[in-house]
Each structure stands twice: as structure tokens, then as C-alpha cells.
Design an enzyme around this catalytic site. Sequence first.
Site, PDB file in Angstrom:
ATOM      1  N   ASP A 257      79.188  75.152  20.290  1.00  0.00           N
ATOM      2  CA  ASP A 257      79.938  76.399  20.486  1.00  0.00           C
ATOM      3  C   ASP A 257      81.446  76.191  20.388  1.00  0.00           C
ATOM      4  OD1 ASP A 257      77.493  77.681  21.017  1.00  0.00           O
ATOM      5  OD2 ASP A 257      77.608  77.134  23.122  1.00  0.00           O
TER       6      ASP A 257
ATOM      7  N   HIS B 203      76.060  80.340  15.239  1.00  0.00           N
ATOM      8  CA  HIS B 203      77.468  80.364  14.846  1.00  0.00           C
ATOM      9  C   HIS B 203      77.889  81.821  14.815  1.00  0.00           C
ATOM     10  CE1 HIS B 203      77.507  76.268  13.789  1.00  0.00           C
ATOM     11  NE2 HIS B 203      76.886  76.373  12.654  1.00  0.00           N
TER      12      HIS B 203
END
Length: 426
Positions: free
Chosen positions: A13, A41
Site C-alpha cells: 500500500d 492498487h
Amino acid sequence: MPVTAIVGANWGDEGKGKMTDVLAGGAKVVIRYQGGSNAGHTIINEYGKFALHLLPSGVFARGVVNVIGPGVAFHTGDFLKELNQLLDKGVPAPDIRISDRAQLVLPYHRLFDALEEERLGARQFGSTKTGIAPFYADKYLKIGVQIADLYNEDRLRERLSAALEAKNVLLQHLYGQPPLTAEELMQPLLQDAERIAPYVCDTTRLLRDALSRGESILAEGQLGALRDPDHGIYPFSTSSSTLAGFAAVGAGLPPAEITRVVAVTKAYSSCVGAGPFVTEIDGDDADELRRRGGDAGEFGATTGRPRRMGWFDAVATRYGCYVQGATEVALTNLDVLGYLDAIPVCTAYELDGAQTDDFPVSAKLDRAKPVLTTLPGWQTDITAVREFDALPPAAQHYVLELERMIGVRIRWVSVGPRRDQIIDRG
Ligand code: GDP
């Protein structure tokens, strides 16, 4: 032209999706080489906001071939769903190729993932329950199913039957569930096979041809260095290597061709899921940082779980950049820190009465405490800044200090989630 790997320096992340989207414009091929739809994503561009799980982040750029490599855990339903979401939002049909060597995440992988987490109860790993651990276990047990097997009915039936022999014992006797038959799995798989057929090919050859034409290739990592099964926070790691070095294996590229490794790291730390997290903060400080990072999606892109928050960890990031072999760093989310007048940063760990700069093995990591220093904040909105020199001096100082601590040049500074919110220091 070099192959560039874009990878995470931390727990995942970090903003790799955005960086791949930024850099994809200059690439001919974008390739996913490990993991599956267990992480996401987030990409925000002219078509809207997207959470990509399985598709390479080059799907928005024209003229880019998007490859799903042999090392990926491929789930047909997730793939088709994601592709349709893109088309529904008006994204022109992307050019996608799926390796015929990639293996399939099968319904029983998800079933076992969920049953095992349930069995573990309080000791569970915080799996996303997308079947990734059972998938890779089967792959290395050599009972996985390759995509090419879908196009040979007898072979497919044989592969499934062989895998189910042992699985049914576990299903019935460990989990108290009814057994499965190869026949009931076959029909949906054969239908999926037809749907994905236009995308399936020998991607190793495709990459070889692209290299021989001198085309530039981006290899896109999922999660981050600290989730690597060998070098990360095992057992709170993922089940495939998250390192740039593995891009050669999972994509099918000669290792020496990967000459650029862009490690992505956030200006603070965040982490989804369980495991040691030395700079973790809680209470009001964490809530505030999570809220400020709200637009930065501080809730897992796949799970929606609130991310655990912490200050920048130079020990973990220096280590992450080293094991990634980072040649350049992209620092994301600097804008999120704009509300603080002073920003804590972890420069070392205290472990068993001594200070260390080295990232310890999991058995010791639980005992590590952060040694914090404080850097001045800038208390300004920097989301419109596009030149490094135009950043407030305290923000420039913050970036340069982090660069000094991690020992790798920070080339990009990201100041917002959109593609254009980027400073390229060249
Ligand atoms: P990835 O898996 O590494 O691509 O990361 P995620 O997409 O899960 O998480 C990164 C989050 O940060 C996403 O919501 C992005 O839109 C967002 N993001 C990326 N770069 C920036 C940035 O510089 N500033 C802000 N505010 N958000 C960013």
C-alpha cells in the site's frame, strides 16, 4: 531500454499503483509477476477511481501491452470482473496477455483459506481469504493447475482429481465439510477457459521479443519487501516473493535486464493485516493520520480494513530498499503530513538494551522499540506543488533527511493521489 521494477519498500500500500500509472506512459509493456487479487492498487485518473487487483496498472495507457506473468495467482472471475469494470467506466479496451504458464486460483483455494482462518480463530493471519496461501502451497506441492491445462479436458480432469484426493480428506476430517468432485469443478472452468482464451499466450516469448526490439518494460510488484516470505516478517508475510529480484522469475525475464528498481515508500507508515509493526501509533494520533490519509485510502484497497498507522520507519525502509535493490525511491503521500507542526521519524530500534540500525528477524522484532527523532512540519497544503524547490523548506528538509537515512536517492515525491500530483527531481 532497461527493465524497470516498481516495488514496495515496506508492508504494501505504498502507492505503487499510482507510480506505475505515472511511469506506464513511457513503457511498452507492463507486467505483473507475483501475487494475485489479494492486494489492490488504487489509481485515480481521467476515467475515475479504480482499485486494480489483478490487472497490471498499464491498462489505462494507450499502446501498452499488459502482461500477467507465470508467477501470478490467476483468478478468472476476478480478472473478468475487473476488466468489465474498466470497460463500463469508458476505459478503451486494454491490450492484455495472460501467460499460459500462470496457475489458477481454484474455488477450493478460497474455501480452504476461509476454513483455515476460521479454524485458527484468534491465531489467524488476517488473510484476505482470496485463496493465495493455499494456491501457492499447491503450486509448490506440484498439484496446481496451469492455464494451459484448461484447454485439454482430460488433463484438466486428471489434475483436479489428483489434487482432490488429499483435499477431500482434509475437507471431511479436519473441517467437517462435504467432499468435492472434479466433475463439479470442470464445467465452470471450461466456460472460463473460453472467456479468457483471447488473452492467453506464451508471454515469455512476448517479453523476449519486446527485449530484442529494445522496448521498455515495467515489472510491477505487489505488496512490499517486508511481506516477502524469505526476507519479511514471516509468518505475517505473503506467499510469493515481493522482491524485484523475483520479477525475473515470475515474469520470465533475464535477471541482468532489470537495471532499474524503483522502491516506493510512504512519508509515514501504514500496514494492513497482522504482524509486528514497530512504529505503530494508536489512539487520537493514529485516527487523525488515518483520517488525513482518508483520500489516500487508508483503508485496504482489497479488504476495506482500516490500515494500522505509524511514523516513517527508516530502519524498515532502508532494509526494504536494500533487499529490493532499489536504484531510486518514490516517496508518496508527503501531502498527508501537512497538518503536523512536528513529525516523528524512527531512526533506529532499541532491542534488548542496545540500539540497532539493522532490521531484525521476526523472533526479535516483537521486542524492538522505535527510537524517534522529530523533524519540523510545514503546515501547508502542498498538493499543487510540482517543483521540489517550490516545496516549503521544512518539507524539502524532511525529504532530504529521509533520503539520507535510507541511503537511496528519492527521485519522485508524490503530493496527491492523482497522476499529475508528482514532483520529478530528475
Ligand atoms: P499500492 O498497492 O502500493 O498501489 O497502494 P494502494 O493503492 O493500496 O494505496 C495507496 C493509496 O494512496 C491509494 O489510495 C492512492 O490513491 C493514494 N496515493 C498514492 N500516492 C499518493 C499521494 O502522494 N498522496 C495522497 N494523498 N495519496 C496518494
